[in-house]
Design an enzyme around this catalytic site. Structure first.
Site, PDB file in Angstrom:
ATOM      1  CE1 TYR A  78       5.087  -5.966  -7.847  1.00 21.68           C
ATOM      2  CE2 TYR A  78       3.764  -4.169  -6.974  1.00 21.68           C
ATOM      3  CZ  TYR A  78       4.823  -5.037  -6.848  1.00 21.68           C
ATOM      4  OH  TYR A  78       5.623  -4.971  -5.739  1.00 21.68           O
ATOM      5  CG  ASP A  89      19.225 -10.652  -9.735  1.00 20.78           C
ATOM      6  OD1 ASP A  89      18.578 -10.110  -8.818  1.00 20.78           O
ATOM      7  OD2 ASP A  89      19.097 -10.336 -10.933  1.00 20.78           O
ATOM      8  N   GLY A 124      16.576 -13.100  -6.615  1.00 23.42           N
ATOM      9  CA  GLY A 124      16.329 -11.689  -6.925  1.00 23.42           C
ATOM     10  C   GLY A 124      17.190 -10.814  -6.025  1.00 23.42           C
TER      11      GLY A 124
HETATM   12  N1  SER Z   1       6.899   0.056  -4.840  1.00 30.59           N
HETATM   13  C1  SER Z   1       6.093  -0.809  -5.631  1.00 30.59           C
HETATM   14  C2  SER Z   1       5.748  -0.211  -6.926  1.00 30.59           C
HETATM   15  O1  SER Z   1       5.632   0.993  -6.986  1.00 30.59           O
HETATM   16  C3  SER Z   1       4.838  -1.144  -4.896  1.00 30.59           C
HETATM   17  O2  SER Z   1       5.007  -2.349  -4.295  1.00 30.59           O
HETATM   18  O3  SER Z   1       5.565  -0.916  -7.861  1.00 30.59           O
END
Ligand code: SER
Length: 318
Positions: A141, A35, A9
């Site tokens: 996430y 990547d 990545g």
């Molecule tokens: N910066 C990230 C996001 O906004 C948070 O880990 O997804």
């Protein structure tokens, strides 16, 4: 230092800057950048295309290159993962397992994998969020980051793999474009300041979020990775903090050096994501265990961002 370093990545917001820093320490020839993109926007280091969901490809590159350290940064960020939840989970979790398993198999010395403030949730204490507290993330996430943290610790305790991790706050840098995060308004606002003098923010003006300037984030990562193993006492992921601000406060910081700069706010679906995250972070464990100390506050970051975007990137020049 003659260790070989694999970065997965490498073309993302963190990877671009980390590769440069690693090349400076270990030598360009010792850093292999990978990547999913065709070509690297990374500095002058060897580059291979690698999709982290290609389990065989991941194992093969690790077996061939025999890295001493792996930095596994490939992930779908919060806003993008909400648009494609299945892919978010798959990329963030399967990718992590492929890397951890291949690292174990190949006897890799250390693995770095980032977690995030997104691992916290709406019932987490939102100010000065402690290292250990309720964590009930409600984004794909965040759920993947919390699960990943548990597995990082599991691989360390059960298999002895030296996995290290930091819960990054929102990261702000000028060298590479961010990709799909909820905190990314705090990068766009600087571009808009230079290009049009106005920023329309997708978050409400009073949304307080923890943030960190990229040079601090890169230094923290390397300081933790270079710390003796017994100083890295937390093997899930370390809270880390630099500053916290709202859209109003960052706009005021910009207006102090660019009078006339203005901001408007039109919150969208990202507001709910931001509302579920902490406003500020207690990072006393990182400070005590491996000596973390941030350098940049909001105004110092604003000065540095505007200077570099103008002079190095040519943003805002006719
Ligand atoms: N910066 C990230 C996001 O906004 C948070 O880990 O997804």
């Amino acid at each position: 230092m003659s260790e070989r370093i694999l970065v997965i990545g490498a073309c993302g917001q963190i990877g671009t800057e980390l590769v440069e820093a690693l090349a400076g320490i270990y030598g360009n020839g010792n850093v292999l950048a990978t990547d999913v993109r065709e070509a690297g926007n990374v500095p002058d280091v060897p580059y291979r295309k690698l999709d982290v969901l290609d389990q065989k490809g991941v194992a093969q590159i690790i077996m061939e290159f025999r890295p001493h350290q792996i930095y596994h940064l490939a992930a779908l960020l919060s806003a993008t993962a909400e648009k494609n939840p299945k892919l978010g989970w798959q990329l963030n979790m399967d990718g992590l397992f492929y890397v951890l398993d291949a690292a174990l198999e190949a006897g890799v010395g250390k693995v770095y994998w980032p977690s995030s403030i997104a691992a916290f949730g709406p019932n987490t204490p939102s100010l000065n969020t402690p290292q250990y507290c309720v964590m009930d993330p409600n984004t794909v996430y965040g759920i993947s980051k919390l699960a990943g943290e548990r597995y990082a610790e599991y691989y360390f305790k059960r298999y002895g793999l030296d996995v290290r991790s930091i819960r990054y706050p929102g990261l702000i840098g000028w060298k590479a474009a961010p990709g799909g995060g909820t905190t990314d308004y705090a990068v766009s606002i600087y571009y808009d300041a230079l290009q049009s003098g106005h920023h329309n923010c997708f978050l409400r003006e009073d949304t307080l979020l923890p943030m960190l300037y990229m040079p601090d984030a890169i230094r923290a990562t390397l300081e933790m990775m270079h710390a003796p193993a017994d100083q890295v006492k937390i093997r899930s992921s370390y809270n880390l903090s630099g500053m916290s601000f709202t859209p109003t406060q960052i706009a005021e910081s910009i207006a102090r050096v660019m009078p006339g700069f203005s901001i408007s706010c039109e919150p969208d679906y990202r507001q709910a994501i931001a509302d579920s995250w902490p406003g500020s972070i207690d990072d006393s464990h990182a400070r005590a265990d491996w000596g973390w100390k941030h350098q940049y506050d909001l105004d110092a970051m604003t000065a540095d961002m505007l200077h570099n975007l103008k002079t190095v990137k040519g943003i805002g020049k006719p």
